[in-house]
Design a protein around this motif. Structure first.
Motif, mmCIF file in Angstrom:
data_model
loop_
_atom_site.group_PDB
_atom_site.id
_atom_site.type_symbol
_atom_site.label_atom_id
_atom_site.label_comp_id
_atom_site.label_asym_id
_atom_site.label_seq_id
_atom_site.Cartn_x
_atom_site.Cartn_y
_atom_site.Cartn_z
ATOM 1 N N SER A 178 -34.464 -34.823 79.152
ATOM 2 C CA SER A 178 -33.190 -35.461 78.791
ATOM 3 C C SER A 178 -33.299 -36.975 78.926
ATOM 4 O O SER A 178 -34.060 -37.481 79.743
ATOM 5 C CB SER A 178 -32.072 -34.950 79.707
ATOM 6 N N TRP B 54 -15.658 -46.709 71.753
ATOM 7 C CA TRP B 54 -15.938 -45.708 72.789
ATOM 8 C C TRP B 54 -14.908 -45.708 73.905
ATOM 9 O O TRP B 54 -15.033 -44.946 74.856
ATOM 10 C CB TRP B 54 -17.357 -45.901 73.340
ATOM 11 N N GLY C 232 -20.477 -35.261 79.835
ATOM 12 C CA GLY C 232 -21.046 -36.385 79.095
ATOM 13 C C GLY C 232 -19.930 -37.381 78.828
ATOM 14 O O GLY C 232 -19.554 -37.644 77.683
ATOM 15 N N CYS C 233 -19.390 -37.950 79.904
ATOM 16 C CA CYS C 233 -18.098 -38.663 79.800
ATOM 17 C C CYS C 233 -18.217 -40.062 79.208
ATOM 18 O O CYS C 233 -17.193 -40.680 78.899
ATOM 19 C CB CYS C 233 -17.414 -38.707 81.153
ATOM 20 N N HIS D 51 -11.997 -40.061 77.793
ATOM 21 C CA HIS D 51 -11.268 -38.789 77.922
ATOM 22 C C HIS D 51 -11.063 -38.396 79.385
ATOM 23 O O HIS D 51 -10.089 -37.711 79.710
ATOM 24 C CB HIS D 51 -11.997 -37.680 77.143
ATOM 25 N N PHE E 271 -18.723 -36.288 84.134
ATOM 26 C CA PHE E 271 -20.128 -36.021 84.433
ATOM 27 C C PHE E 271 -20.980 -36.664 83.356
ATOM 28 O O PHE E 271 -20.658 -36.587 82.178
ATOM 29 C CB PHE E 271 -20.314 -34.488 84.420
ATOM 30 N N ASP E 272 -22.069 -37.320 83.760
ATOM 31 C CA ASP E 272 -22.944 -37.937 82.756
ATOM 32 C C ASP E 272 -24.322 -38.165 83.381
ATOM 33 O O ASP E 272 -24.463 -38.327 84.587
ATOM 34 C CB ASP E 272 -22.374 -39.277 82.271
ATOM 35 N N LEU E 273 -25.317 -38.190 82.520
ATOM 36 C CA LEU E 273 -26.690 -38.469 82.960
ATOM 37 C C LEU E 273 -26.878 -39.958 83.253
ATOM 38 O O LEU E 273 -27.782 -40.348 83.987
ATOM 39 C CB LEU E 273 -27.648 -38.023 81.838
ATOM 40 N N SER F 15 -22.716 -45.125 83.047
ATOM 41 C CA SER F 15 -21.532 -44.453 82.520
ATOM 42 C C SER F 15 -20.588 -44.068 83.667
ATOM 43 O O SER F 15 -19.368 -44.292 83.591
ATOM 44 C CB SER F 15 -22.010 -43.229 81.726
ATOM 45 N N GLY G 126 -25.693 -36.468 86.563
ATOM 46 C CA GLY G 126 -26.582 -35.307 86.524
ATOM 47 C C GLY G 126 -26.919 -34.925 85.101
ATOM 48 O O GLY G 126 -26.510 -35.605 84.147
ATOM 49 N N MET H 239 -26.914 -32.108 82.039
ATOM 50 C CA MET H 239 -26.150 -30.953 81.560
ATOM 51 C C MET H 239 -26.993 -29.675 81.497
ATOM 52 O O MET H 239 -26.451 -28.568 81.396
ATOM 53 C CB MET H 239 -25.561 -31.241 80.180
ATOM 54 N N ASN I 96 -19.769 -35.149 71.254
ATOM 55 C CA ASN I 96 -21.006 -35.863 70.904
ATOM 56 C C ASN I 96 -21.959 -35.951 72.097
ATOM 57 O O ASN I 96 -22.524 -37.006 72.368
ATOM 58 C CB ASN I 96 -20.705 -37.279 70.380
HETATM 59 C C1 LIG Z 1 -22.088 -40.249 72.310
HETATM 60 S S1 LIG Z 1 -21.830 -40.466 74.030
HETATM 61 C C2 LIG Z 1 -20.259 -39.623 74.148
HETATM 62 C C3 LIG Z 1 -19.474 -39.983 75.365
HETATM 63 C C4 LIG Z 1 -18.103 -39.289 75.501
HETATM 64 N N1 LIG Z 1 -18.186 -37.863 75.394
HETATM 65 C C5 LIG Z 1 -17.108 -39.833 74.507
HETATM 66 O O1 LIG Z 1 -16.710 -39.098 73.586
HETATM 67 O O2 LIG Z 1 -16.737 -40.994 74.640
HETATM 68 C C6 LIG Z 1 -22.980 -39.281 74.746
HETATM 69 C C7 LIG Z 1 -23.007 -39.249 76.267
HETATM 70 O O3 LIG Z 1 -23.779 -38.101 76.687
HETATM 71 C C8 LIG Z 1 -24.586 -38.472 77.790
HETATM 72 N N2 LIG Z 1 -25.731 -37.558 77.891
HETATM 73 C C9 LIG Z 1 -26.803 -37.488 77.079
HETATM 74 N N3 LIG Z 1 -27.660 -36.537 77.522
HETATM 75 C C10 LIG Z 1 -27.083 -35.998 78.643
HETATM 76 C C11 LIG Z 1 -27.484 -34.986 79.560
HETATM 77 N N4 LIG Z 1 -28.643 -34.354 79.411
HETATM 78 N N5 LIG Z 1 -26.668 -34.676 80.583
HETATM 79 C C12 LIG Z 1 -25.481 -35.330 80.743
HETATM 80 N N6 LIG Z 1 -25.050 -36.310 79.919
HETATM 81 C C13 LIG Z 1 -25.846 -36.644 78.878
HETATM 82 C C14 LIG Z 1 -24.980 -39.907 77.443
HETATM 83 O O4 LIG Z 1 -25.484 -40.615 78.559
HETATM 84 C C15 LIG Z 1 -23.695 -40.467 76.881
HETATM 85 O O5 LIG Z 1 -22.886 -41.039 77.880
#
Ligand SMILES: C[S@@+](CC[C@H](N)C(=O)[O-])C[C@H]1O[C@@H](n2cnc3c(N)ncnc32)[C@H](O)[C@@H]1O
Length: 222
Positions: free
Chosen positions: A4, A20, A46-47, A52, A66-68, A72, A92, A94, A111
């Motif tokens: 990831s 965003w 993936g916040c 949201h 939650f986000d990697l 973020s 962490g 996903m 997304n």
């Molecule tokens: C396109 S952004 C969308 C953010 C949010 N959902 C929004 O609509 O504003 C994608 C998010 O997913 C996170 N992400 C990507 N891979 C991930 C993973 N393996 N685990 C958790 N979060 C992840 C990214 O770091 C990023 O913050």
């Protein structure tokens, strides 16, 4: 399973950052739907910058973000403090959610879960099922095979996945693309409530659009 990789939020500025921070259109519908269903515990998976996370907390949900990406989570924390709402935030992956079984009534992943390969997608789907309560719902988006990205000459990971190449926050990040049949197969362990494909036009640039599937699933009662 591919490793990831988080978004690089540090380079997102100006109009792109404004985009965003504004809640997505369907978020207003989801709040009304899930409040009417009496749902309380909400996960923004993936916040990102927390648009949201904060919106749902303000609407009265017990909210987790939650986000990697550490950045973020830092930004979402600052946003929560400025908005005077309480949220629980975790960094962490996903692929291995740090939550107990049946922790949530509703999950929103906009997304996000496309950022993996086909094996990763199967693992995420099983994680969603594990952390949702029976009758719980998840709204998610997936890149469509109709979209321009799937047609690019980017490095191929598997039949559904490419590594995005760009000067931007998604450089080097895997992108999984779906079609309707693949969605039905992936989510066969859930009740599929709605599936639709949306074409988003990118304004102020050359005519360019992207296609995403929007999917609402419900964990079946045993
Ligand atoms: C396109 S952004 C969308 C953010 C949010 N959902 C929004 O609509 O504003 C994608 C998010 O997913 C996170 N992400 C990507 N891979 C991930 C993973 N393996 N685990 C958790 N979060 C992840 C990214 O770091 C990023 O913050």
């Amino acid at each position: 399973m591919i490793k990831s990789k988080a978004w690089d939020w540090g380079i997102v500025k100006g109009e792109s950052k404004e985009y965003w921070l504004e809640p997505a259109i369907e978020s207003y519908y989801l709040i009304q739907r899930w409040l009417a269903q009496g749902k309380k515990e909400f996960l923004d998976l993936g916040c990102g910058l927390g648009r949201h996370t904060i919106q749902f907390a303000k609407a009265g949900f017990k909210t987790s973000g939650f986000d990697l990406s550490e950045e973020s989570i830092t930004k979402t924390k600052e946003y929560a403090i400025a908005s005077n709402v309480e949220v629980t935030l975790k960094v962490g992956d996903m692929l291995d959610l740090p939550y107990d079984d049946k922790s949530f009534d509703c999950i929103y992943c906009r997304n996000v879960i496309s950022h993996t390969d086909t094996n990763g997608m199967r693992k995420i789907v099983s994680e969603l099922k594990r952390v949702l309560r029976e009758g719980g719902e998840c709204y998610l988006t997936l890149g469509s095979k109709q979209t321009w990205g799937f047609k690019q000459d980017w490095p191929i990971v598997d039949e559904n996945t490419k590594i995005r190449v760009e000067d931007g926050p998604e450089n080097g990040i895997p992108h999984f693309y779906a079609d309707f049949d693949l969605i039905v197969e992936l989510f066969k362990g859930f009740q599929i409530v709605k599936v639709f494909q949306v074409e988003d036009y990118i304004l102020k640039k050359e005519p360019l659009s992207s296609f995403h599937y929007h999917v609402l699933i419900r964990k079946k009662q045993p």
